[in-house]
Design a protein around this motif. Sequence first.
Motif, mmCIF file in Angstrom:
data_model
loop_
_atom_site.group_PDB
_atom_site.id
_atom_site.type_symbol
_atom_site.label_atom_id
_atom_site.label_comp_id
_atom_site.label_asym_id
_atom_site.label_seq_id
_atom_site.Cartn_x
_atom_site.Cartn_y
_atom_site.Cartn_z
ATOM 1 N N PRO A 196 43.169 16.255 51.411
ATOM 2 C CA PRO A 196 43.143 17.358 52.383
ATOM 3 C C PRO A 196 43.081 18.740 51.733
ATOM 4 N N LEU A 197 43.771 18.917 50.602
ATOM 5 C CA LEU A 197 43.781 20.220 49.943
ATOM 6 C C LEU A 197 42.427 20.538 49.303
ATOM 7 N N ILE A 198 41.794 19.525 48.728
ATOM 8 C CA ILE A 198 40.467 19.742 48.160
ATOM 9 C C ILE A 198 39.482 20.085 49.275
ATOM 10 N N ASN A 199 39.613 19.406 50.400
ATOM 11 C CA ASN A 199 38.757 19.715 51.557
ATOM 12 C C ASN A 199 39.035 21.126 52.085
ATOM 13 N N LYS A 200 40.308 21.522 52.080
ATOM 14 C CA LYS A 200 40.678 22.872 52.530
ATOM 15 C C LYS A 200 40.032 23.930 51.631
ATOM 16 N N ALA A 201 40.068 23.701 50.321
ATOM 17 C CA ALA A 201 39.442 24.639 49.383
ATOM 18 C C ALA A 201 37.944 24.717 49.627
ATOM 19 N N SER A 202 37.323 23.563 49.809
ATOM 20 C CA SER A 202 35.876 23.525 50.044
ATOM 21 C C SER A 202 35.503 24.289 51.318
ATOM 22 N N GLN A 203 36.293 24.105 52.360
ATOM 23 C CA GLN A 203 36.040 24.804 53.623
ATOM 24 C C GLN A 203 36.233 26.315 53.490
ATOM 25 N N ALA A 204 37.070 26.718 52.524
ATOM 26 C CA ALA A 204 37.295 28.140 52.274
ATOM 27 C C ALA A 204 36.246 28.723 51.328
ATOM 28 N N GLY A 205 35.266 27.899 50.952
ATOM 29 C CA GLY A 205 34.208 28.369 50.061
ATOM 30 C C GLY A 205 34.568 28.314 48.594
ATOM 31 N N ILE A 206 35.620 27.547 48.260
ATOM 32 C CA ILE A 206 36.044 27.399 46.866
ATOM 33 C C ILE A 206 35.686 25.992 46.389
ATOM 34 N N PRO A 207 34.656 25.840 45.563
ATOM 35 C CA PRO A 207 34.290 24.498 45.089
ATOM 36 C C PRO A 207 35.349 23.931 44.157
ATOM 37 N N LYS B 19 35.864 16.290 49.532
ATOM 38 C CA LYS B 19 34.635 17.085 49.450
ATOM 39 C C LYS B 19 34.527 17.775 48.092
ATOM 40 N N ARG B 20 35.092 17.159 47.068
ATOM 41 C CA ARG B 20 34.972 17.723 45.731
ATOM 42 C C ARG B 20 33.501 17.799 45.336
ATOM 43 N N TYR B 21 33.176 18.795 44.521
ATOM 44 C CA TYR B 21 31.780 19.030 44.137
ATOM 45 C C TYR B 21 31.283 17.940 43.191
ATOM 46 N N SER B 22 32.128 17.584 42.203
ATOM 47 C CA SER B 22 31.730 16.545 41.253
ATOM 48 C C SER B 22 32.958 16.012 40.526
ATOM 49 N N TYR B 23 32.752 14.911 39.829
ATOM 50 C CA TYR B 23 33.803 14.290 39.022
ATOM 51 C C TYR B 23 33.326 14.191 37.587
ATOM 52 N N ILE B 24 34.157 14.620 36.644
ATOM 53 C CA ILE B 24 33.860 14.527 35.215
ATOM 54 C C ILE B 24 34.793 13.485 34.609
ATOM 55 N N GLY B 25 34.237 12.417 34.089
ATOM 56 C CA GLY B 25 35.066 11.373 33.499
ATOM 57 C C GLY B 25 34.289 10.089 33.355
ATOM 58 N N SER B 26 34.972 9.060 32.897
ATOM 59 C CA SER B 26 34.324 7.766 32.690
ATOM 60 C C SER B 26 34.853 6.736 33.676
ATOM 61 N N ILE C 50 33.256 21.140 32.202
ATOM 62 C CA ILE C 50 34.023 21.768 33.286
ATOM 63 C C ILE C 50 33.426 23.126 33.640
ATOM 64 N N ILE C 51 33.149 23.959 32.628
ATOM 65 C CA ILE C 51 32.571 25.281 32.897
ATOM 66 C C ILE C 51 31.164 25.142 33.476
ATOM 67 N N GLU C 52 30.358 24.225 32.950
ATOM 68 C CA GLU C 52 29.004 24.008 33.487
ATOM 69 C C GLU C 52 29.060 23.631 34.965
ATOM 70 N N GLN C 53 29.968 22.717 35.310
ATOM 71 C CA GLN C 53 30.053 22.253 36.693
ATOM 72 C C GLN C 53 30.570 23.337 37.633
ATOM 73 N N LEU C 54 31.543 24.124 37.187
ATOM 74 C CA LEU C 54 32.058 25.201 38.024
ATOM 75 C C LEU C 54 30.991 26.271 38.270
ATOM 76 N N LEU C 55 30.242 26.624 37.228
ATOM 77 C CA LEU C 55 29.173 27.616 37.389
ATOM 78 C C LEU C 55 28.074 27.090 38.310
ATOM 79 N N ALA C 56 27.746 25.806 38.155
ATOM 80 C CA ALA C 56 26.729 25.208 39.030
ATOM 81 C C ALA C 56 27.213 25.164 40.478
ATOM 82 N N ALA C 57 28.511 24.895 40.654
ATOM 83 C CA ALA C 57 29.063 24.764 42.002
ATOM 84 C C ALA C 57 29.030 26.088 42.762
#
Length: 325
Positions: free
Chosen positions: A122-133, A145-152, A293-300
């Motif tokens: 719910p908190l990740i969705n709240k951030a996304s709805q507020a325009g914060i990826p 509604k997270r933008y992406s996942y970094i990991g294996s 992490i920085i690449e994904q945040l900038l892309a988001a």
Amino acid sequence: MWKIKWMIIAYLILLILSGCNGSASPSPEVTYNVTSTLDPSVSPIKHSDQLTFGIIYPMAHPFYEMITDSIEKASKPYSIQLIVKAPDEISLEQQMRMMETMIAQKVNGIAIDPIDSVALTPLINKASQAGIPVICFESDVPASKRYSYIGSDPLKEGTLMGQIIDRNLKGRGMIMIEGSMSDSPQISRRLEGIIQYLNQNTEIQVLETRYHHGDNEKAISDLESMIDEHPHFDALIPLDIVSSSNAILVWKSQGLKRYAITFGLTPEVKKALLNGQINAVISEYEEQWGVKIIEQLLAAIKNVPTPTWVDTGFQEIKQSDMTVE
């Protein structure tokens, strides 16, 4: 004059006592700004061309200090302010509060290593709805509604761990396992991969599995208790960085000569590999996380189309792969 002297002395004593009281209780969380001296409890002042990214870890640990260093290096070419937060020990409540604070601060983006995928959805969705990826790393929240996942893939990591155990124990023996939380998707999937491989391909028996819930004292107590109860064990398998850190301490104190194979190439594990206290580790190429992490945040924030899963891959590292620095 006598009265004035006593008034001055009393005032100085009051100052000393108030200073002591103000520093007596430790902060329940680790929090700091990387590129600013602003109080992190206050909304950061943004220049028109400056971005503010929040980084939230599951706990304070040298491993995450290493990740922060890599994020700092990756952010240097850009005008980026980093606000980094972590509970002292694993605490879902604190991590959720950190998310709430960053949403209220209206940061430009958040990268989080989530403790609980259900509670944080719910908190990740709240951030996304507020325009914060939001991007997740190391552990995922796939239903959000997270933008992406970094990991294996933790299941595949577990399968590789099973193969490593099989190779070292030659298909027979007894092992003990310790992890952070039984309901952690990452930990449970790693364990599932291990058990599946061992049951299908070996005669290796799992003597006991315990969980420390992020408590260092409990982790050490559990390890010492398992060693006392199963003195003929052949290998210990820590499933997370807290288990491996404390396994190294126990190995040193007891002078054990058994196999120890773990996950996460922390600074402590690197030293333990060289010293022979850890026999092998599965690394997720952690040194690349900062850049990703920085690449994904900038892309988001630019809404650039990107894969929802940035697979970092993983590899086994042995003592022979290490070089003395």
